[in-house]
Design a protein around this motif. Structure first.
Motif: not given
Length: 311
Positions: A288-299
């Motif tokens: 959750l930390i690395y997805s919600l706070r990471n623009k590259d993962v969201k894109v």
């Protein structure tokens, strides 16, 4: 004493988190939900990184490895814990206990070193950006991951090997919800000196050394960020580290709370809560930390979703 299994017990009883019957069902539901989120989150992160070419970089290669470690760590502990909530007698056989202890140590040590490797990756990216692709090429990344698992296997083998040679002849109730080193040491009637020396040595190597490596990396990172003249540049550089800093704080904070508190009877419940945090809650929160706070993962996630919807 000759090597071998001299234990006088064939099974242990796990005391669990609480003895209050009215809390068994709520805790079962809570930890079942946490485990489902952990499995879905970490498997989702591994799958996303594997299928998205935009995430085929060293940072996400290490993140994929961290997700695998978190998934395995939670799986070693949580299913047996859930079973104990719905069974009358919380027993675990001697072989099962030693197996759980071994794999718990494997993935706990692996997480310590993987977080240090990820800190080194951020250090290289920010402090030596021109040489980043050379210093963090595929071969280097692969060797770093291999070294992480090698050190974790050596540590787990040493701890479990020492536990296999001792004599359990006291009460067979483990005052914990899984087979951990210190609760097991309380049940021994043979000398614990060798076990304590092994714990001390490997604690220094597997906790203190990665901690110092992480601190050293971030001291250099912060010093380099402060040299950046533009506010936007500083913000961008810091944003690449923020998720890792939060993950490190949660993991090492819970370990420090557990092992640095006074050793007394009243602190045992606090130790259990701390153990829950780094064995169950942290593996759930990391994706959750690395997805919600990471623009590259969201894109990358949005690209895959759109690709699947419009195929």
């Amino acid at each position: 004493m000759a090597a071998g299994n001299h234990s006088m017990v064939t099974e242990f009883i796990l005391a669990g988190l609480t003895e209050k019957p009215e809390l068994q069902l709520p805790l079962f539901l809570f930890f079942l939900g946490a485990y489902v989120i952990t499995v879905m989150g970490n498997l989702g992160m591994i799958t996303l990184i594997g299928f998205s070419s935009d995430l085929h970089t060293p940072m996400y290669y290490f993140l994929s490895s961290l997700s695998f470690i978190d998934l395995c760590q939670s799986t070693v502990i949580t299913p047996k814990m859930l079973l104990n909530f719905v069974t009358e007698k919380n027993t675990i056989s001697y072989p099962e206990c030693m197996t759980q202890l071994y794999f718990f140590i494997v993935f706990a040590i692996a997480e310590c070193h993987m977080l240090a490797v990820m800190a080194y990756d951020r250090y290289t990216a920010i402090c030596n950006p021109l040489l980043y692709n050379v210093n963090m090429c595929y071969q280097v990344c692969s060797w770093l991951v291999i070294e992480v698992y090698t050190m974790s296997l050596i540590g787990a083998t040493a701890h479990t090997g020492c536990m296999l040679r001792v004599v359990f002849c006291k009460a067979k109730i483990i005052n914990h919800y899984f087979c951990d080193v210190f609760p097991l040491l309380e049940l021994l009637c043979s000398s614990t000196y060798i076990n304590e020396v092994v714990v001390l040595c490997f604690t220094v190597f597997n906790i203190l050394a990665p901690t110092l490596a992480i601190l050293g990396s971030y001291v250099s990172i912060i010093a380099n960020i402060l040299k950046i003249s533009s506010t936007e540049g500083r913000s961008k550089a810091f944003s690449t580290c923020s998720s890792h800093i939060l993950a490190v704080t949660l993991f090492y904070g819970s370990i420090a709370f557990m092992y640095l508190q006074p050793s007394n009877v009243s602190s045992m419940d606090q130790s259990k809560v701390s153990s829950v945090f780094y064995t169950i809650i942290v593996p759930m929160l990391n994706p959750l930390i690395y997805s919600l706070r990471n623009k590259d993962v969201k894109v990358a996630l949005n690209k895959i979703i759109k690709k699947r919807l419009f195929c």
